[in-house]
Design an enzyme around this catalytic site. Structure first.
Site: not given
Ligand code: FAD
Ligand code: UDP
Length: 367
Positions: A170, A174, A247, A279, A299, A347, A349
């Site tokens: 991911r 560079r 996780r 982080r 986090e 996984y 985005d």
């Molecule tokens: P979700 O956002 O998980 O929505 C699912 C919803 O369903 C939730 O609100 C949940 O409460 C609901 N639900 C589940 N089960 C039930 C049930 N039984 N009854 C009623 N409701 C229910 N993506 C990026 O592009 N850029 C980023 O920088 C980025 N950073 C991230 C950082 C973190 C820490 C995490 C965890 C994810 C990150 N993502 C990022 C990914 C992004 O969050 C997801 O791609 C996106 O939220 C997925 O949308 P979704 O609708 O699939 O799931």
């Molecule tokens: N990662 C790492 N060191 C860093 C940042 C990321 O080893 O400083 C690795 C780690 O395994 C992580 C993966 O790269 O789970 C993907 O990173 P990303 O920032 O995409 O994670 P997310 O924002 O989805 O948690």
């Protein structure tokens, strides 16, 4: 009676609902949380947009998806350039000439490539088969030891040798002095937060919060012709093939009234294995905030168990095999559509979830 019951007011559910409504369909969206937006949800606290479920930076290479999301908010020019803090030493991410220079003193791309080549050869890796081998093969053992191993093993709670190689791919590698974390053409943060996007997507659509599908399953299943399910697929099938692993995370947020700039960057990764969090996010920097105070979130990765939020699917072989069994059942459903990070156990985005939701609506409603 509704055409669609949409379980989950996250990005998949809300995009599907918006598009279905546009095509004349009546939807009911439910979510077990007390807010819309899923993990993308932001909330204003003391004038700062707080990313409640971790830093969310929108990025995509797809102009259609960029234009799509820009209908619902104006985006700023934020470019993600996280910093790694390894026992007090600071490195630029993603792995680029700034990182290589700080670590090895090299100044040219050729010298950096040679260093990496030497370390790869010394580790005898020809065909990487797990995250550790993939990482060493891409950036060498020094970077693996300082910037990857500790972070990865905290984040996933298992050895990097047991994790799939794709996770580390991911991150760009560079040989230019470029600290942009993403290679995508389009990137930014919605000015005023993400929640406005969901308010617009769900405008005019019935939404019931604090409603868990599994607590009222019979009644809910009977209120619509079809279900769009974005929760955990193993739970939908009553865990009959076993429980999928995820996780989870614990977020610790602090308002710092006496400090206007805590860490000088929105995202700082702690890549050693002693610091328990992975982080620290300083939310104001996503919008170049000038407030006198600041808000930070640490986090902490934790093992998922029932009752906790399943943030990340763990796509190792064992879990992918179990998922395939559920996917088989899902493929046979005539009236249930599975979408998003949890139901597809991927996984994804944000841009991928939007792309998938749009493709699903088109398949469903344009044939
Ligand atoms: P979700 O956002 O998980 O929505 C699912 C919803 O369903 C939730 O609100 C949940 O409460 C609901 N639900 C589940 N089960 C039930 C049930 N039984 N009854 C009623 N409701 C229910 N993506 C990026 O592009 N850029 C980023 O920088 C980025 N950073 C991230 C950082 C973190 C820490 C995490 C965890 C994810 C990150 N993502 C990022 C990914 C992004 O969050 C997801 O791609 C996106 O939220 C997925 O949308 P979704 O609708 O699939 O799931
Ligand atoms: N990662 C790492 N060191 C860093 C940042 C990321 O080893 O400083 C690795 C780690 O395994 C992580 C993966 O790269 O789970 C993907 O990173 P990303 O920032 O995409 O994670 P997310 O924002 O989805 O948690």
């Amino acid at each position: 009676m509704y055409d669609y019951l949409i379980v989950g007011a996250g990005l998949f559910g809300a995009t599907f609902a918006y598009e279905a409504k546009k095509r004349g369909k009546k939807c009911l969206v439910i979510d077990k949380r007390d807010h819309i937006g899923g993990n993308v949800f932001t909330e204003e606290v003391d004038g700062i947009q707080v990313h409640k479920y971790g830093a969310h930076i929108f990025h995509t290479n797809n102009k259609r998806i960029w234009d799509y999301i820009n209908q619902f908010a104006e985006f700023n020019r934020y470019t993600n350039s996280p910093i790694a803090n390894y026992q007090g030493e600071i490195y630029n991410l993603p792995f680029n000439m700034n990182t290589f220079n700080k670590l090895w003193g090299v100044t040219s791309p050729e010298e950096a490539k040679q260093k990496i080549r030497q370390q790869r050869e010394a580790a005898h890796i020809t065909k990487p088969s797990n995250l550790e081998e993939q990482a060493i093969s891409l950036v060498g053992t020094d970077i693996y030891q300082k910037l990857i191993k500790g972070y990865t093993e905290k984040q996933w709670g298992r050895s990097a040798r047991e994790l799939p190689a794709f996770i580390i791919k991911r991150l760009p590698v560079r040989f230019t002095y470029d600290n942009n974390y993403f290679n995508d053409r389009f990137q930014g943060i919605p000015i005023g937060g993400y929640t406005q996007i969901f308010e617009k997507l769900l405008d005019g659509i019935d939404v019931k919060l604090n409603t868990d599908f599994f607590k009222e399953r019979n009644q809910l299943e009977n209120c619509a012709d079809k279900i769009v399910f974005t929760g955990m697929i193993d739970q939908f099938y009553d865990y009959q093939f076993g429980v999928l692993n995820y996780r989870s995370l614990r977020f610790e947020t602090e308002i710092l009234n006496e400090i206007d700039n805590f860490q000088g960057n929105a995202v700082v990764n702690y890549t050693d294995n002693k610091t328990a969090f992975t982080r620290i996010i300083e939310h104001k920097h996503f919008e170049f905030g000038k407030q006198r105070h600041t808000i930070i979130t640490k986090e902490y990765p934790i093992e998922w168990r029932q009752g906790l939020e399943p943030y990340y699917p763990i796509n190792d072989d064992e879990n992918n095999e179990i998922y395939k069994l559920y996917q088989n059942l899902a493929d046979q459903e005539a009236n249930v559509i599975f979408g998003g990070r949890l139901a597809n156990y991927k996984y994804y985005d944000m841009h991928q979830v939007i792309g998938e939701a749009l493709a699903t609506v088109e398949r469903e409603l344009e044939n």
